[in-house]
Write a protein that holds these residues in place. Sequence first.
Motif, PDB file in Angstrom:
ATOM      1  N   GLN A 100     -11.143 -32.169  15.761  1.00 26.51           N
ATOM      2  CA  GLN A 100     -12.342 -32.992  15.667  1.00 26.51           C
ATOM      3  C   GLN A 100     -12.726 -33.330  14.225  1.00 26.51           C
ATOM      4  O   GLN A 100     -13.712 -34.019  13.983  1.00 26.51           O
ATOM      5  CB  GLN A 100     -13.504 -32.292  16.384  1.00 26.51           C
ATOM      6  N   LEU A 101     -11.919 -32.835  13.266  1.00 26.57           N
ATOM      7  CA  LEU A 101     -12.142 -33.193  11.864  1.00 26.57           C
ATOM      8  C   LEU A 101     -11.256 -34.362  11.431  1.00 26.57           C
ATOM      9  O   LEU A 101     -11.430 -34.905  10.333  1.00 26.57           O
ATOM     10  CB  LEU A 101     -11.873 -31.982  10.956  1.00 26.57           C
ATOM     11  N   VAL A 102     -10.311 -34.737  12.283  1.00 28.24           N
ATOM     12  CA  VAL A 102      -9.443 -35.877  11.959  1.00 28.24           C
ATOM     13  C   VAL A 102     -10.302 -37.148  11.859  1.00 28.24           C
ATOM     14  O   VAL A 102     -11.137 -37.416  12.720  1.00 28.24           O
ATOM     15  CB  VAL A 102      -8.350 -36.056  13.039  1.00 28.24           C
ATOM     16  N   GLY A 103     -10.110 -37.878  10.773  1.00 24.41           N
ATOM     17  CA  GLY A 103     -10.863 -39.119  10.584  1.00 24.41           C
ATOM     18  C   GLY A 103     -12.165 -38.935   9.826  1.00 24.41           C
ATOM     19  O   GLY A 103     -12.880 -39.916   9.564  1.00 24.41           O
ATOM     20  N   ALA A 104     -12.486 -37.685   9.453  1.00 24.19           N
ATOM     21  CA  ALA A 104     -13.732 -37.443   8.728  1.00 24.19           C
ATOM     22  C   ALA A 104     -13.531 -37.703   7.232  1.00 24.19           C
ATOM     23  O   ALA A 104     -12.461 -37.480   6.682  1.00 24.19           O
ATOM     24  CB  ALA A 104     -14.198 -36.011   8.945  1.00 24.19           C
TER      25      ALA A 104
END
Length: 462
Positions: free
Chosen positions: A211-215
């Motif tokens: 869920q940290l991908v793209g942050a």
Amino acid sequence: MQVTETLSDGLKREFQVVLPASELEKRLGDELATLKDRVKINGFRPGKVPVAHLRRLYGRSVMAEVVQNAVAEAERKIVDENALKLANQPRYDFPEDKEEMEKALDAKTDLAFKVALEVLPTFELVDLSDVSVTKPVAAVSDAEVQDALGRMAAQQKPFAAKAEGEVAAAGDRVVVDFVGSIDGEEFEGGRGEGVTVEIGSNSFIPGFEDQLVGAAAGEERTIVVTFPEAYPAAHLAGKEASFATKVTEVQAPGEVSFDDEFAKGFGMESLAALEDALREALQKDYDARSRAKVKKELLDRLDEKYAFELPPTLVEQEFQSVWQQVVTDMQRSGRTFADEKTTEEEAKAEYRTIAERRVRLGLVLAQIGETNEIKVTDDEVTQGLVARARQYPGQERQVWEFYQKNPQALAEIRAPLFEEKVVDHILAQVKVAEETVGREELFADEDEGAPEAEAASKTEEA
């Protein structure tokens, strides 16, 4: 002292021991006479204290020593006269009648007690000339050395901050601050600042890294995950948690060059020296695995060759040791017998069979070692102790002193050394065929037979 055998049933023996009152009186008097020359009592010159006075003062405590010595003497007499090898410590049954025991301690009546014990079984060593085992062997390939280098490089990989606005991708590192909560309430241990998360490392709660991908740096996100059922913290296991997360930095991995400079970071003079050291270390692992497999097969063959009655107490002790480890492992992992597609009763039956095997093999190895006069030298024990101490960096002296002061603990160093020497002796007597295999095959079923990894911890003592 009169010793009479009252039971001989399989490996169980019972003896009746009678110490006449006259002998109790004599032993007590001899001990008090010796004590007279050692004690100092006001009003009496040294060595001039009347025995009767000493008896009033110290009679009971001295008689307790007399009885203790008589018990030890009875055990020696039973063992020596009957040529017995004990499987465990004898059990002593004294009179339950308190008045009768009091009279015996006053040397007014005979002291009678029972000695119950189990003996080691006697069996003939079998011919092993028809036994053959296969020893899988594997050589470290160049590709495996390069894979090991790659793993080392991953640990030493440099990271640099990405440009402003660039987002995190798999393989990047993200520095985050977070506060975790369950049902809106912050939970203990759920807060972190400046925590580095490598996306794809699977080192955090499942789902957290994804869920940290793209942050991007400066972005805030709410990450929702569910703690695994087997999570070590029981109050969090299986629960859904929300983490209010702020990304403070996104870092991208840099390239690693495999050269002499890289090797120097690991204390080696050159890349070639590092590769040689890796090959040697890997080969030691392969050889150890090869040894474990051929030993397992050898023990299987020995187990097929022998069948004899086992001391029930030894089996029970071994079972309890194995079972305790099984229960501890299951509690730690959060698994149940149902998860293993079995029941507690079925599992106990299986592990009792394993305990019986371990005791049987331990006795076989002990007798083979005794018959062939296989010994573990003091130097070998010292080397084993040094190796054990090195497993605790910074605590070597404490470990060394602990074992030196505890003979029973030191026996735990000696016993496996003895077992390995006996195994070496047996391997020299049987047919061993080497089979070249690959790494994958060599390490297949690595945990197979784990509960019975060693024949027994008491082989030498047996």
